[in-house]
Design a protein around this motif. Structure first.
Motif, short mmCIF file in Angstrom:
data_model
loop_
_atom_site.label_atom_id
_atom_site.label_comp_id
_atom_site.label_asym_id
_atom_site.label_seq_id
_atom_site.Cartn_x
_atom_site.Cartn_y
_atom_site.Cartn_z
N SER A 201 0.79 -1.23 0.00
CA SER A 201 0.00 0.00 0.00
C SER A 201 0.82 1.28 0.00
N ILE A 202 2.08 1.21 0.45
CA ILE A 202 2.86 2.42 0.69
C ILE A 202 2.96 3.30 -0.55
N ASP A 203 3.22 2.68 -1.69
CA ASP A 203 3.29 3.46 -2.92
C ASP A 203 2.49 2.71 -3.99
N ALA A 204 1.15 2.74 -3.83
CA ALA A 204 0.26 2.04 -4.77
C ALA A 204 -0.54 3.08 -5.54
N LYS A 205 -0.70 2.87 -6.84
CA LYS A 205 -1.50 3.78 -7.66
C LYS A 205 -2.51 2.98 -8.46
N LEU A 206 -3.73 3.53 -8.54
CA LEU A 206 -4.80 2.88 -9.29
C LEU A 206 -4.89 3.50 -10.68
N PHE A 207 -4.96 2.66 -11.69
CA PHE A 207 -5.08 3.13 -13.08
C PHE A 207 -6.31 2.53 -13.72
N LYS A 208 -7.00 3.32 -14.52
CA LYS A 208 -8.04 2.81 -15.40
C LYS A 208 -7.36 2.43 -16.71
N MET A 209 -7.43 1.18 -17.10
CA MET A 209 -6.87 0.78 -18.39
C MET A 209 -8.01 0.12 -19.16
N GLY A 210 -8.51 0.83 -20.19
CA GLY A 210 -9.74 0.36 -20.82
C GLY A 210 -10.81 0.36 -19.74
N SER A 211 -11.50 -0.73 -19.55
CA SER A 211 -12.52 -0.78 -18.51
C SER A 211 -11.98 -1.45 -17.24
N ALA A 212 -10.69 -1.79 -17.25
CA ALA A 212 -10.13 -2.54 -16.12
C ALA A 212 -9.57 -1.63 -15.03
N ASN A 213 -9.68 -2.09 -13.77
CA ASN A 213 -9.05 -1.42 -12.63
C ASN A 213 -7.74 -2.12 -12.31
N VAL A 214 -6.65 -1.39 -12.52
CA VAL A 214 -5.32 -1.99 -12.35
C VAL A 214 -4.57 -1.21 -11.27
N GLU A 215 -4.16 -1.90 -10.23
CA GLU A 215 -3.37 -1.22 -9.20
C GLU A 215 -1.92 -1.68 -9.33
N ARG A 295 7.87 2.43 -12.79
CA ARG A 295 6.45 2.11 -13.02
C ARG A 295 5.91 2.92 -14.18
N LYS A 296 6.21 4.24 -14.17
CA LYS A 296 5.64 5.15 -15.15
C LYS A 296 6.10 4.87 -16.57
N LYS A 297 7.40 4.69 -16.71
CA LYS A 297 7.96 4.61 -18.06
C LYS A 297 8.06 3.17 -18.56
N GLN A 298 8.20 2.21 -17.66
CA GLN A 298 8.46 0.85 -18.11
C GLN A 298 7.32 -0.13 -17.83
N VAL A 299 6.38 0.26 -16.99
CA VAL A 299 5.30 -0.68 -16.66
C VAL A 299 3.94 -0.19 -17.17
N VAL A 300 3.60 1.07 -16.89
CA VAL A 300 2.28 1.56 -17.30
C VAL A 300 2.08 1.52 -18.83
N PRO A 301 3.03 2.01 -19.67
CA PRO A 301 2.76 2.01 -21.12
C PRO A 301 2.52 0.60 -21.72
N PRO A 302 3.40 -0.42 -21.46
CA PRO A 302 3.10 -1.73 -22.05
C PRO A 302 1.82 -2.36 -21.51
N LEU A 303 1.52 -2.13 -20.23
CA LEU A 303 0.27 -2.69 -19.69
C LEU A 303 -0.94 -2.00 -20.32
N THR A 304 -0.86 -0.68 -20.49
CA THR A 304 -1.96 0.05 -21.13
C THR A 304 -2.20 -0.49 -22.53
N ASN A 305 -1.12 -0.74 -23.26
CA ASN A 305 -1.24 -1.31 -24.60
C ASN A 305 -1.89 -2.68 -24.57
N ALA A 306 -1.48 -3.50 -23.60
CA ALA A 306 -2.05 -4.85 -23.52
C ALA A 306 -3.56 -4.78 -23.28
N PHE A 307 -4.00 -3.81 -22.47
CA PHE A 307 -5.43 -3.69 -22.20
C PHE A 307 -6.17 -3.03 -23.35
N ALA A 308 -5.44 -2.37 -24.25
CA ALA A 308 -6.09 -1.72 -25.41
C ALA A 308 -6.35 -2.73 -26.52
N ASP A 309 -5.68 -3.91 -26.46
CA ASP A 309 -5.86 -4.90 -27.55
C ASP A 309 -7.28 -5.46 -27.56
#
Lengths: 309, 309
Positions: A201-215, A295-309
């Motif tokens: 929890s200490i450094d957790a961020k919630l992202f909307k990727m498509g319709s998915a909730n990704v923490e 997280r920002k540069k190496q994790v969020v972009p490829p995950l966002t792409n995966a959820f956009a497929d």
């Protein structure tokens, strides 16, 4: 006129806290009436920075904020990372270094994101544009934010602007950058006294990727063995969080700041999206990603792409 | 690497053209390879500015742009005002002074909007931040953009930053601001030689308000009598445009730059939203709004609110 509240994201990291304090200092010296507040508890790393430069922690924001209260967002712009009634307040400014997610305003606003490693780097530029200089304590906090966000310039998010700002700020704060930087990172890197809920929890961020909730949570360590030996209880804590918050995917990055590698736990119904994004196979929900620290540069972009497929 | 294309909105006004030229000049002097292009024909006012400072007009953009082509948007950020395949290109920067409408990016970008009267005012700040200065011709174009957008500082969108930038730019361009300003505005203010389709198209912008398509056009005049005498044919042209483009509301502001007043024509199924927004009653689709000269600051926000009800 009301005091303008300035705050960073939920689960505040050192940049979210220190940039709120610094920007409030800058705006007040320009004649505005502002106050830095926070949306969560202070981490050990941030507390070390505040103690070093003898600056008190900002108060916790009194949520929900009054309708139309003027606010300035620093270090975030996504509603899922901000106060719950964000759509009711009046966002007068945004200063950030993250992706922009469906941001809208009725009126023109001061909105400034730059692809640099840290919000405090942008704030340093804004000080300079106004021909002002932060005092030693504020400079020390801004330096702390840059060291924290760039992992002492080892993260691929680091830019020349971050290095330049950090060097100038270390002179203003009168600290030796490398020594102070390692002390700061180590202060935040211990997991021994944390229970599993804290770790995720200490450094957790919630992202909307498509319709998915990704923490996506991240914790810095100087040795992954403590976390590895406790992986079962950490996975249980993640499963509980997925259940309680209706998450589709939870990713925990355990980042070794000395070797620039991350041990990753990924759980949830959409864990195959993680495997797809990183062309990897999870074993016991675990994998090892060499060279992945941002997280920002190496994790969020490829995950966002995966959820956009 | 590809040349980065820099452009303002469709139906370009003087700021859309001149800020694209100026920002390209600035980026190139910083070592980037950029080219200013335009998304529509050059207005008489803009042509006057280009002729005065002997700068050629940018080429028309060759649409559709190639997938992933790097672009910089100036003076707009809303997809409805940009190239048709905006979602396919790579937006690397935005510099603008309008509201933000559902903007998203996968990666952090340089995105800078400020609540000032003109994009060129922000560009002037960016020149200064880099300790650079535009040459006389570029300064003249930037000054033209500020005079155009602020109606020679009469518009309520005018800020101290616009005045300060314009004063500095007039010195760099070596022109007398008031004299040149009135010449520039008058060059764009004649409607005698325009057919009705031109009058409603020269400076028209499409906005998404809720689910409605709302087009708001504006034309500057020094005397409203010519337009008033031709109001039937102008209304016919508007009706045709509503039909062809499936618009819910079309608003034409005929702004007298000498008296700071606007004659307004509003047509379409949602014209009651216009009446609601301005607490007025249309007679023959026409009304008169004293002191209303800014589409952005005085027309878009109340209309957006009316459509949000």
């Amino acid at each position: 006129m009301d005091t303008i509240l300035i705050f960073g994201h939920k689960n505040p990291d050192t940049d979210a806290i220190c940039s709120a304090i610094a920007y409030s200092d800058l705006k007040n010296s320009l004649g505005y009436k502002t106050e830095a507040v926070r949306l969560g508890s202070i981490s050990k790393e941030t507390q070390f920075a505040l103690d070093t430069f003898s600056v008190p922690a900002p108060d916790l924001a009194a949520e929900p904020l009054r309708k139309n209260h003027a606010v300035i967002l620093v270090d975030h712009n996504e509603p899922s990372q901000s106060i719950d009634n964000l759509e009711e307040v009046n966002i007068v400014e945004v200063v950030d270094h993250h992706r922009i997610s469906n941001f809208s305003s009725d009126q023109p606003v001061y909105f400034r994101t730059e692809p640099v490693g840290c919000t405090a780097t942008i704030l340093y530029k804004i000080y300079k544009e106004h021909e002002l200089e932060p005092d030693a304590a504020i400079a020390g906090l801004m330096l702390s934010a840059i060291i924290s966000d760039t992992l002492l310039f080892k993260s691929p998010t680091t830019t020349e602007a971050d290095r330049k700002a950090a060097l100038a700020l270390s002179k203003l704060a009168d600290v030796e950058m490398e020594t102070f930087g390692m002390e700061l990172l180590k202060a935040g890197a211990g997991t021994e006294n944390l229970d599993p809920t804290d770790i995720i929890s200490i450094d957790a961020k919630l992202f909307k990727m498509g319709s998915a909730n990704v923490e996506i949570a991240q914790i810095n360590v100087v040795d992954t063995s403590n976390v590895q030996s406790r992986s079962e209880e950490i996975k249980n804590a993640i499963s509980e969080k997925i259940e309680n918050y209706d998450l589709d995917l939870f990713v925990l990055l355990i980042t070794d700041i000395l070797t620039s590698e991350s041990l990753v736990l990924a759980l949830g119904a959409e864990q195959h999206k993680f495997e797809q994004a990183f062309s990897t196979t999870l074993k016991d929900n675990t994998t090892f990603l060499s060279g992945i620290v941002s997280r920002k540069k190496q994790v969020v972009p490829p995950l966002t792409n995966a959820f956009a497929d």
